[in-house]
Design an enzyme around this catalytic site. Structure first.
Site, PDB file in Angstrom:
ATOM      1  N   LYS A   1       0.708  -1.149   0.075  1.00 21.04           N
ATOM      2  CA  LYS A   1      -0.107  -0.011   0.146  1.00 21.04           C
ATOM      3  C   LYS A   1       0.838   1.274  -0.125  1.00 21.04           C
ATOM      4  O   LYS A   1       0.324   2.201  -0.527  1.00 21.04           O
ATOM      5  CB  LYS A   1      -0.902  -0.123   1.298  1.00 21.04           C
ATOM      6  CG  LYS A   1      -2.319  -0.909   1.098  1.00 21.04           C
ATOM      7  CD  LYS A   1      -3.152  -0.817   2.389  1.00 21.04           C
ATOM      8  CE  LYS A   1      -4.321  -1.646   2.013  1.00 21.04           C
ATOM      9  NZ  LYS A   1      -5.306  -1.555   3.027  1.00 21.04           N
TER      10      LYS A   1
ATOM     11  N   ASP B   1     -10.333   2.907   2.366  1.00 22.78           N
ATOM     12  CA  ASP B   1     -10.537   2.458   3.511  1.00 22.78           C
ATOM     13  C   ASP B   1     -11.284   3.203   4.464  1.00 22.78           C
ATOM     14  O   ASP B   1     -12.351   2.880   5.102  1.00 22.78           O
ATOM     15  CB  ASP B   1      -9.152   1.853   4.180  1.00 22.78           C
ATOM     16  CG  ASP B   1      -8.702   0.654   3.575  1.00 22.78           C
ATOM     17  OD1 ASP B   1      -9.385   0.043   2.985  1.00 22.78           O
ATOM     18  OD2 ASP B   1      -7.405   0.706   3.605  1.00 22.78           O
TER      19      ASP B   1
ATOM     20  N   ALA C   1      -3.347   3.055  16.059  1.00 24.46           N
ATOM     21  CA  ALA C   1      -2.633   4.129  15.154  1.00 24.46           C
ATOM     22  C   ALA C   1      -1.798   3.631  14.050  1.00 24.46           C
ATOM     23  O   ALA C   1      -1.000   4.312  13.500  1.00 24.46           O
ATOM     24  CB  ALA C   1      -1.606   4.754  16.276  1.00 24.46           C
TER      25      ALA C   1
HETATM   26  P1  ATR Z   1      -2.834  -1.864  10.327  1.00 29.13           P
HETATM   27  O1  ATR Z   1      -2.136  -1.093   9.219  1.00 29.13           O
HETATM   28  O2  ATR Z   1      -3.655  -3.067   9.821  1.00 29.13           O
HETATM   29  O3  ATR Z   1      -3.545  -0.799  11.132  1.00 29.13           O
HETATM   30  P2  ATR Z   1      -0.205  -1.851  12.003  1.00 29.13           P
HETATM   31  O4  ATR Z   1      -0.073  -0.568  11.430  1.00 29.13           O
HETATM   32  O5  ATR Z   1       0.439  -3.049  12.257  1.00 29.13           O
HETATM   33  O6  ATR Z   1      -1.664  -2.638  11.270  1.00 29.13           O
HETATM   34  O7  ATR Z   1      -1.068  -1.399  13.396  1.00 29.13           O
HETATM   35  C1  ATR Z   1      -1.606  -2.216  14.335  1.00 29.13           C
HETATM   36  C2  ATR Z   1      -2.312  -1.578  15.321  1.00 29.13           C
HETATM   37  O8  ATR Z   1      -2.880  -2.402  16.403  1.00 29.13           O
HETATM   38  C3  ATR Z   1      -1.301  -0.415  16.149  1.00 29.13           C
HETATM   39  O9  ATR Z   1      -2.032   0.594  16.669  1.00 29.13           O
HETATM   40  C4  ATR Z   1      -1.033  -1.426  17.259  1.00 29.13           C
HETATM   41  O10 ATR Z   1      -0.252  -0.874  18.449  1.00 29.13           O
HETATM   42  P3  ATR Z   1       1.169  -0.563  18.474  1.00 29.13           P
HETATM   43  O11 ATR Z   1       1.095   0.753  17.711  1.00 29.13           O
HETATM   44  O12 ATR Z   1       1.515  -0.208  20.085  1.00 29.13           O
HETATM   45  O13 ATR Z   1       1.923  -1.676  17.929  1.00 29.13           O
HETATM   46  C5  ATR Z   1      -2.300  -2.364  17.448  1.00 29.13           C
HETATM   47  N1  ATR Z   1      -1.858  -3.417  18.230  1.00 29.13           N
HETATM   48  C6  ATR Z   1      -1.726  -4.588  17.672  1.00 29.13           C
HETATM   49  N2  ATR Z   1      -1.632  -5.550  18.773  1.00 29.13           N
HETATM   50  C7  ATR Z   1      -1.920  -5.157  19.669  1.00 29.13           C
HETATM   51  C8  ATR Z   1      -2.063  -5.581  21.102  1.00 29.13           C
HETATM   52  N3  ATR Z   1      -1.778  -6.918  21.368  1.00 29.13           N
HETATM   53  N4  ATR Z   1      -2.647  -4.742  21.965  1.00 29.13           N
HETATM   54  C9  ATR Z   1      -2.602  -3.456  21.801  1.00 29.13           C
HETATM   55  N5  ATR Z   1      -2.601  -2.813  20.420  1.00 29.13           N
HETATM   56  C10 ATR Z   1      -2.242  -3.714  19.406  1.00 29.13           C
END
Ligand code: ATR
Length: 280
Positions: free
Chosen positions: A74, A110, A135
């Site tokens: 992306k 999206d 985020a």
């Molecule tokens: P996407 O593009 O699908 O949004 P990403 O950029 O990997 O995927 O973002 C994943 C999000 O889920 C992030 O906000 C992540 O938090 P961090 O920035 O702290 O990594 C959050 N996330 C993933 N696993 C998590 C968990 N077990 N607990 C809390 N937040 C989680």
């Protein structure tokens, strides 16, 4: 349904990614073309990163009209595009590309997908206070589209606070009134949206359950499982909720409309998604 016969005038669309074999888009978009009698097919293309620089030349040669992009390209597709929509430029992320007279143009659908799924459920976002958990890429797209739709306040809650702050800084250059929080300090707002993957593989909830009592609506962008722990908690409190299937649907609806200029057959596309998602 009129159906199509493949012939010398059939147009080609598709999705690129790696992996791409689990995508629901080929089924959903092909059915949409068929439903409207548009002579087009939509295919999955598994692309390796080293092939990306040659991809658009190949699509030019083969006459591809438009395509979607999924993980992990992306952001990586952007240097090869000629134009970006305003939203895609801010997000630096593209999930839909269309061939225009000026070249290949990238969009991010999206966020609009999430806003349109709420509109379709007759949930007004204008003037509402929204809390987004997460985020990452999904949260960024949703936040930007919600701001464009006129929400009055946005709280970004993320496990890693610095990442929430980075998103708030990006958004604050386009809007104001954006705050950041962690799970300990989050306020639920009128609508709470989970834009993390928490709840997809485990029974965890991204926020403490007692927080939801003050919340007007809960949205989870996860569509598999159809009911995450977060949505179960909302149901137990009789709080209206929505899972992510309609966001998935409407990001595809937006893409279809960008490519064809026609109103997408939303119900047909929805049925395609529901049957491929939940009937296996
Ligand atoms: P996407 O593009 O699908 O949004 P990403 O950029 O990997 O995927 O973002 C994943 C999000 O889920 C992030 O906000 C992540 O938090 P961090 O920035 O702290 O990594 C959050 N996330 C993933 N696993 C998590 C968990 N077990 N607990 C809390 N937040 C989680």
């Amino acid at each position: 349904m009129p159906g199509i016969s493949i012939n010398g005038r059939t147009k080609l669309y598709g999705i690129i990614g790696n992996p791409v074999k689990h995508s629901f888009s080929p089924g959903m978009q092909s059915l949409a073309f068929q439903h409207l009698g548009i002579n087009a097919v939509y295919l999955p293309f598994r692309i390796l990163e080293e092939q990306l620089p040659r991809l658009l030349d190949a699509f030019d040669l083969t006459g591809v009209k438009g395509f979607n992009i999924t993980i992990p390209y992306k952001e990586k597709i952007i240097p090869f595009l000629d134009l970006l929509s305003d939203e895609a430029a801010v997000l630096q992320s593209v999930n839909t590309v269309v061939r225009t007279d000026e070249g290949w143009k990238g969009y991010s659908t999206d966020g609009r997908g999430l806003v349109r799924s709420l509109e379709a459920a007759k949930v007004a976002v204008e003037g509402k206070k929204i809390t987004i958990v997460g985020a990452g890429g999904a949260a960024r797209a949703i936040a930007l589209s919600l701001l464009k739709a006129g929400v009055s306040g946005l709280m970004i809650c993320n496990r890693t606070r610095s990442r929430a702050q980075k998103l708030a800084d990006l958004l604050n250059s386009h809007s104001s009134g954006i705050s950041v929080a962690t799970a300990e300090s989050v306020q639920p707002g009128d609508i709470l949206i989970n834009a993390t993957s928490v709840g997809m593989e485990t029974n965890d909830s991204p926020v403490p359950g007692d927080l939801l009592t003050e919340c007007g609506m809960v949205v989870d962008i996860i569509y598999n499982p159809a009911q995450t722990t977060l949505l179960q908690q909302a149901a137990e409190l009789s709080i209206p909720s929505m899972n992510g299937i309609d966001m998935l649907l409407y990001q595809g609806v937006e893409a279809f409309e960008i490519w064809t200029g026609k109103a997408a057959p939303v119900e047909t596309m929805r049925q395609s998604l529901v049957s491929s998602l939940y009937s296996e």
